[in-house]
Design an enzyme around this catalytic site. Structure first.
Site, short mmCIF file in Angstrom:
data_model
loop_
_atom_site.label_atom_id
_atom_site.label_comp_id
_atom_site.label_asym_id
_atom_site.label_seq_id
_atom_site.Cartn_x
_atom_site.Cartn_y
_atom_site.Cartn_z
N ASP A 87 2.09 75.24 18.75
CA ASP A 87 1.91 75.32 17.85
C ASP A 87 3.73 74.81 17.37
OD1 ASP A 87 3.97 76.99 19.64
OD2 ASP A 87 2.89 79.14 18.07
N ASN B 295 4.51 91.44 18.42
CA ASN B 295 3.37 91.97 17.72
C ASN B 295 2.48 91.75 17.79
OD1 ASN B 295 3.47 89.33 17.21
ND2 ASN B 295 4.19 89.66 14.62
N HIS C 279 0.87 88.33 17.77
CA HIS C 279 0.77 86.92 17.59
C HIS C 279 0.22 86.42 18.84
CE1 HIS C 279 5.28 85.89 17.33
NE2 HIS C 279 4.47 85.00 17.41
N GLU D 261 0.05 85.90 12.92
CA GLU D 261 0.61 86.69 12.59
C GLU D 261 -0.43 88.14 12.82
OE1 GLU D 261 3.07 87.04 14.10
OE2 GLU D 261 5.06 85.46 13.00
#
Ligand code: GLP
Length: 262
Positions: free
Chosen positions: A67, A134, A136, A141
């Site tokens: 990313d 979280n 991800h 996400e």
């Protein structure tokens, strides 16, 4: 999804470096998948050490990163392009490296271009992943649905907050990114996920529940045929406590049962 718990962060980095070493020995022209974040820094240091010692050769290998922030200049100190050059690419002899281009004028077109580049390279042989608090992976996400290919995404507030530590007060922090999609990640032939530090204990515990939580993107890795998760004891804290309690309960149940029979 295999699980390996090691004592320390350094042990996890060495074990991950062993996987990369083995991969390059077996296939010198491997297509490597790479990640950013603080977790893989120790792995990159170890790969550079092995390269300096003549134990690793990247000359036939190439890489794709997971990313990149969007928009961001390649030379911005917080860009993932800059991070990778600083921690790895400028220190080894890799033949070619690619990241999604955070400078592209058209984000959607850049995502399609990146997918084609990966597919033209024959896909990724070994992918490295970290995990967000979280759950991800990359910048996928928690959501109701997930992208297959590389996608232009908005970051969750918790991810922006978690990464704000890297940005100075006078720097604008991007709130968008270009990330490989879950489908792209699942197509990688082999995956290693590194989870280290106490801060990740809660998400590690959730990941290893005997369930697929659809709001934890990393849970999709449970469906991948060749994924190994390396954890240090700090990140595995809750898993260890839970499994020890379970073991004690089982022993107690067996003792009660054999006691009753006796
Ligand atoms: C970023 C990256 C992820 C990385 C995550 C965790 O959000 N996009 O690929 O796994 O951070 O980073 P850290 O290792 O610093 O906890």
């Amino acid at each position: 999804m295999r699980r390996i718990i090691l004592d320390t962060y350094e042990d996890v980095c060495r074990a991950a470096a062993d996987v990369y070493t083995e991969q390059l020995k077996e296939k010198p022209n491997s297509v490597l998948g790479l990640a950013t974040g603080s977790t893989p820094i120790g792995l990159y240091d170890e790969l550079v050490r092995r390269y300096d010692a003549g134990a690793l050769d990247f000359s036939k290998a190439r890489s794709f990163n997971l990313d990149e922030y969007y928009p961001i200049k390649k030379d911005h100190p917080q860009s993932y392009n800059y991070f990778m050059r600083k921690h790895l690419f400028d220190k080894i002899n890799i033949s070619k490296y690619s990241l999604p281009n955070g400078e592209a004028a058209d984000a959607e077109a850049e995502c399609l271009r990146y997918d084609v580049e990966i597919s033209d390279a024959g896909g990724i042989d070994l992918m490295l992943l970290g995990i967000g608090h979280n759950g991800h992976i990359g910048f996928n996400e928690p959501a109701v649905s997930y992208p297959m290919g590389t996608t232009h995404v908005e970051l969750a507030k918790s991810s922006v907050d978690a990464n704000s530590r890297f940005f100075g007060l006078d720097e604008t922090q991007p709130t968008e990114a270009l990330t490989m999609g879950i489908g792209e990640i699942m197509r990688c032939k082999k995956i290693i996920l590194l989870i280290t530090g106490e801060g990740k204990a809660e998400i590690a515990m959730k990941l290893f529940e005997r369930k697929i939580h659809t709001d934890i993107p990393a849970c999709f890795l449970k469906l991948h045929p060749d994924t190994t998760v390396f954890l240090d004891r700090a990140a595995a804290r809750d898993i260890i406590v839970f499994e020890e309690a379970l073991k004690r309960e089982r022993i107690k149940a067996v003792q009660e049962w054999t006691g009753l029979r006796g």
